[in-house]
Design a protein around this motif. Structure first.
Motif, PDB file in Angstrom:
ATOM      1  N   ILE A  56       5.294  60.130  30.743  1.00 44.52           N
ATOM      2  CA  ILE A  56       6.267  61.236  30.691  1.00 44.52           C
ATOM      3  C   ILE A  56       6.628  61.539  29.246  1.00 44.52           C
ATOM      4  O   ILE A  56       6.699  62.699  28.814  1.00 44.52           O
ATOM      5  CB  ILE A  56       7.534  60.900  31.500  1.00 44.52           C
ATOM      6  N   GLN A  57       6.863  60.503  28.473  1.00 42.56           N
ATOM      7  CA  GLN A  57       7.226  60.692  27.067  1.00 42.56           C
ATOM      8  C   GLN A  57       6.091  61.367  26.288  1.00 42.56           C
ATOM      9  O   GLN A  57       6.323  62.272  25.478  1.00 42.56           O
ATOM     10  CB  GLN A  57       7.582  59.338  26.445  1.00 42.56           C
ATOM     11  N   ALA A  58       4.854  60.948  26.551  1.00 38.12           N
ATOM     12  CA  ALA A  58       3.711  61.543  25.842  1.00 38.12           C
ATOM     13  C   ALA A  58       3.520  63.004  26.225  1.00 38.12           C
ATOM     14  O   ALA A  58       3.266  63.865  25.362  1.00 38.12           O
ATOM     15  CB  ALA A  58       2.445  60.743  26.156  1.00 38.12           C
ATOM     16  N   LEU A  59       3.649  63.305  27.512  1.00 34.06           N
ATOM     17  CA  LEU A  59       3.500  64.690  27.963  1.00 34.06           C
ATOM     18  C   LEU A  59       4.604  65.570  27.387  1.00 34.06           C
ATOM     19  O   LEU A  59       4.366  66.722  27.010  1.00 34.06           O
ATOM     20  CB  LEU A  59       3.517  64.741  29.498  1.00 34.06           C
ATOM     21  N   GLY A 105       9.052  68.816  24.104  1.00 31.99           N
ATOM     22  CA  GLY A 105      10.332  68.218  24.436  1.00 31.99           C
ATOM     23  C   GLY A 105      10.814  68.444  25.848  1.00 31.99           C
ATOM     24  O   GLY A 105      10.109  68.980  26.712  1.00 31.99           O
ATOM     25  N   GLU A 106      12.073  68.040  26.092  1.00 28.85           N
ATOM     26  CA  GLU A 106      12.630  67.961  27.442  1.00 28.85           C
ATOM     27  C   GLU A 106      12.757  69.318  28.137  1.00 28.85           C
ATOM     28  O   GLU A 106      12.784  69.375  29.373  1.00 28.85           O
ATOM     29  CB  GLU A 106      14.006  67.297  27.394  1.00 28.85           C
ATOM     30  N   LYS A 107      12.803  70.408  27.399  1.00 32.45           N
ATOM     31  CA  LYS A 107      12.957  71.718  28.037  1.00 32.45           C
ATOM     32  C   LYS A 107      11.664  72.222  28.672  1.00 32.45           C
ATOM     33  O   LYS A 107      11.674  73.243  29.361  1.00 32.45           O
ATOM     34  CB  LYS A 107      13.474  72.735  27.017  1.00 32.45           C
ATOM     35  N   SER A 108      10.584  71.512  28.450  1.00 37.01           N
ATOM     36  CA  SER A 108       9.289  71.948  28.986  1.00 37.01           C
ATOM     37  C   SER A 108       8.666  70.922  29.917  1.00 37.01           C
ATOM     38  O   SER A 108       7.467  70.932  30.146  1.00 37.01           O
ATOM     39  CB  SER A 108       8.329  72.262  27.831  1.00 37.01           C
ATOM     40  N   ILE A 109       9.502  70.040  30.469  1.00 36.62           N
ATOM     41  CA  ILE A 109       8.993  69.056  31.429  1.00 36.62           C
ATOM     42  C   ILE A 109      10.078  68.719  32.447  1.00 36.62           C
ATOM     43  O   ILE A 109      11.267  68.674  32.116  1.00 36.62           O
ATOM     44  CB  ILE A 109       8.515  67.769  30.709  1.00 36.62           C
ATOM     45  N   LEU A 110       9.671  68.519  33.688  1.00 34.76           N
ATOM     46  CA  LEU A 110      10.541  68.044  34.756  1.00 34.76           C
ATOM     47  C   LEU A 110       9.975  66.720  35.259  1.00 34.76           C
ATOM     48  O   LEU A 110       8.759  66.593  35.436  1.00 34.76           O
ATOM     49  CB  LEU A 110      10.598  69.040  35.919  1.00 34.76           C
ATOM     50  N   TYR A 111      10.842  65.754  35.514  1.00 33.54           N
ATOM     51  CA  TYR A 111      10.361  64.455  35.978  1.00 33.54           C
ATOM     52  C   TYR A 111      11.362  63.757  36.904  1.00 33.54           C
ATOM     53  O   TYR A 111      11.041  62.751  37.538  1.00 33.54           O
ATOM     54  CB  TYR A 111      10.026  63.545  34.803  1.00 33.54           C
ATOM     55  N   ILE A 163      -2.745  68.494  27.401  1.00 37.89           N
ATOM     56  CA  ILE A 163      -2.250  67.828  28.617  1.00 37.89           C
ATOM     57  C   ILE A 163      -3.420  67.295  29.439  1.00 37.89           C
ATOM     58  O   ILE A 163      -3.427  66.145  29.891  1.00 37.89           O
ATOM     59  CB  ILE A 163      -1.412  68.810  29.462  1.00 37.89           C
ATOM     60  N   VAL A 164      -4.419  68.156  29.634  1.00 39.37           N
ATOM     61  CA  VAL A 164      -5.580  67.770  30.437  1.00 39.37           C
ATOM     62  C   VAL A 164      -6.312  66.592  29.786  1.00 39.37           C
ATOM     63  O   VAL A 164      -6.702  65.635  30.475  1.00 39.37           O
ATOM     64  CB  VAL A 164      -6.533  68.970  30.628  1.00 39.37           C
TER      65      VAL A 164
END
Length: 485
Positions: free
Chosen positions: A13-16, A22-28, A63-64
Motif C-alpha cells: 500500500i505504501q509503495a503504491l 500520496g494518500e489522495k490517490s489511493i483507497l485501502y 503500478i502494473v
C-alpha cells in the motif's frame, strides 16, 4: 515509521501510494473499498486490496510493473457500469481506477478522428463535437456515464450498432500497458487496418485480460443529414418479430431497430420517462432511419407498409425532435426501469439469427414459467441481440439461484439455434461457464494460450472470461506435454 497520512504498515500500500502521489490517490480502508466490491453485476461481491487512481500512462505502467514484480493480482476499472462482473476483484486485486484519466486529447475533423483517455465518458464525446456537426456512433444505454475505455474492454454496442457497428468498428488506435508494465502503441497515427495481425481487434473485447488501455483513437462521423423515427405497437410478439425480418429482408438497414415486450413496457412506463405506451400490447418496435434526405421518406413509408401488413395496432412517426428524444429516453432507461417493478433483476445478453426470434422468445416464456420468475425482453431486434431481464427478489431464499439458472437457460436457448452467449456485455464472471455452450474444450484452451502470451502470470483480471479450470485446462496441459516430447 509510517508515511504521513497512510494509516497502514502494508508495504505494498505504501509503495503504491508513492507511485500515485500520496494518500489522495489511493483507497485501502474497508469502508472505502466497499464501493468497489462489484460492478453492474451485483450478484457477486469481493473486496479489493486497494484502489489506486493514476493520472497518466506512466503511473499506470509503474503500478502494473510493481504488481507484476511482487505477484499482486490487479485489474483496471472504468465507471463500473459493466453488466457481467468484469471489474469485480475476485482475488483481492489492486484496482487501477482510470476515472481521473478523462481528457479529450485531440479532435481531428479533417481525418474524422479523436483521441481520448480511457476515463472519458462516451456521450461526452458526442456532446463535445456535435456543434461542429460530428458525433461518436457507439451508444450503449449507459452512454451518459460509461467510459470509452470500458467500452473498448467489453466491445460495447448500443441501439445504433445495427447500421454503424460496435466499438471495434470505431477504434483506430490504442496505447496499452501490458501486464508486465511495458507500454505499446497499436495503430499509430490512427491509420486504419495497418499491416500485420489485427491487434486492435484482439484487444477490443478482451475484457481487460490482455492489457490496460490508456489512450484511444476513435473514428468520428458526420451527423446524418436527415433522421426519422417510427414507433409501432403490436398485439402479438410474433407479428412484431416478423415485421423485423420483413424490414431487413427488403434490403433496408435502419440505424436502429429495437423491440420491447409487455413486461419491459410495464417497467419503462413506471420509470422516469413514460410516454404512454398501451398496457395491453405484447410488443413494440422503435425504428430509426437516417442518412441523406433523399430517400428517407420512401424508407419510412415502406416500414409503415410492412408494419400494417403484420397487423400493427398503431404505428406513428415522430413529429418533432422532442418527441423522438422522449421515445429514445424511454427506451434507454429500459434496464434501470426494471427496478420500478422488481426488487432485483439480472440482465442477460444473447445473440440469435433474426429468423429465430419467435422460437427463442417462446422458449424464454417457457423458462419464465419453469422458474416462476418474470422475464422482460428488451433488445436490439435488428441484429438479434436479446436482453432477457430476469426479475427476482434476492431477499427470498433461493430466488437468486433460480434467477441465475433461468438466465443460463436463456443463453442456452440462444446457443441452441446457432447464436452466441453475448453480443455486447461481455462474459466476465457471469457467463464464463456458459462459454462451453458455444466452444469446445480445445477452442477454449486455444484462447487461454493467447491470453498467456500477453498475461503469462495471469495476474491481470484473473478468473474472468473462461470457465472454471476443468477439462479445458487438461486439454491445454496435454497439448503442451505433447509439444515438449
Amino acid at each position: 515509521m509510517r508515511k504521513k497520512g497512510i494509516q497502514t504498515n502494508d508495504p505494498h500500500i505504501q509503495a503504491l501510494a508513492r507511485i500515485v502521489g500520496g494518500e489522495k490517490s489511493i483507497l485501502y480502508k474497508k469502508e472505502d473499498l466497499i464501493a468497489y466490491d462489484c460492478d453492474g453485476f451485483t450478484v457477486h461481491r469481493h473486496l479489493p486490496k486497494a484502489v489506486v487512481f493514476p493520472k497518466n500512462t506512466e503511473e499506470v505502467a509503474a503500478i502494473v510493473k510493481y504488481c507484476h514484480e511482487h505477484d499482486l493480482p490487479f485489474l483496471a476499472r472504468g465507471a463500473g457500469t459493466g453488466l457481467s462482473g468484469g471489474a469485480i476483484p475476485l482475488n483481492g486485486e489492486v484496482i487501477i481506477s482510470l476515472v481521473r484519466m478523462k481528457r479529450l486529447i485531440s479532435v481531428d475533423l479533417e481525418n474524422r478522428r479523436a483521441v481520448v483517455e480511457p476515463g472519458f465518458v462516451n456521450l461526452k464525446l458526442t456532446n463535445s463535437i456535435s456543434d461542429r456537426g460530428y458525433y461518436y456512433a457507439p451508444d450503449p444505454s449507459s452512454q451518459y456515464c460509461c467510459t470509452i475505455g470500458g467500452n473498448v474492454a467489453e466491445n460495447a454496442g448500443g441501439a445504433h450498432c445495427l447500421k454503424y457497428g460496435v466499438t471495434t468498428n470505431h477504434i483506430l488506435g490504442l496505447e496499452v500497458v501490458l501486464p508486465n508494465g511495458e507500454i505499446i502503441e497499436i495503430g499509430k497515427n490512427g491509420i486504419p487496418d495497418p499491416p500485420g495481425y489485427d491487434l486492435i481487434g484482439l484487444l477490443t473485447g478482451s475484457e481487460g485480460t490482455l492489457g490496460i488501455v490508456t489512450k484511444i483513437t476513435v473514428r468520428i462521423l458526420k451527423n446524418p443529414e436527415a433522421k426519422q423515427t417510427v414507433l409501432a405497437y403490436f398485439d402479438r410478439v410474433e407479428d412484431a418479430s416478423q415485421a423485423v425480418s420483413d424490414i431487413i429482408s427488403e434490403g433496408m438497414v435502419p440505424a436502429a431497430l429495437e423491440m420491447m415486450d409487455q413486461t419491459a413496457i410495464e417497467g419503462v412506463e413506471a420509470a422516469a420517462f413514460p410516454v404512454g405506451h398501451p398496457k395491453d400490447i405484447e410488443a413494440l418496435l422503435l425504428i430509426e432511419v437516417d442518412g441523406i434526405s433523399a430517400g428517407i421518406s420512401e424508407q419510412i413509408e415502406e416500414i409503415l407498409r410492412i408494419c400494417r401488413n403484420r397487423n400493427v395496432r398503431e404505428v406513428k412517426v415522430a413529429q418533432t425532435e422532442e418527441e423522438r428524444a422522449r421515445w429514445w429516453a424511454n427506451r434507454k432507461t429500459g434496464f434501470g426501469a426494471m427496478g420500478a417493478i422488481s426488487p432485483d433483476y439480472l440482465v442477460q445478453d444473447g445473440v440469435i439469427p433474426r429468423s429465430k426470434l419467435p422460437e427463442v422468445l417462446k422458449n424464454i416464456q417457457q423458462i419464465s414459467k419453469k422458474y416462476g420468475l418474470r422475464i422482460a425482453n428488451i433488445f436490439h431486434a435488428g441484429d438479434g441481440n436479446l436482453h432477457p431481464l430476469v426479475l427476482f427478489d434476492a431477499s427470498k431464499p433461493g430466488e437468486t439461484e433460480k434467477a441465475l439458472a433461468a438466465g443460463s437457460e436463456c443463453l442456452q436457448a440462444c446457443a441452441a439455434v446457432g447464436g452466441s452467449i453475448t453480443g455486447e456485455h461481455g462474459v466476465g464472471i457471469e457467463k464464463k461457464e456458459e462459454m462451453r455452450f458455444i466452444f469446445s474444450d480445445e477452442e477454449i484452451a486455444a484462447q487461454i494460450d493467447i491470453r498467456d502470451v500477453f498475461n503469462p502470470k495471469n495476474l491481470l483480471n484473473a478468473g474472468k472470461l473462461f470457465p472454471t479450470p476443468g477439462r479445458c485446462v487438461e486439454v491445454k496441459r496435454e497439448k503442451k506435454q505433447r509439444q515438449s516430447l
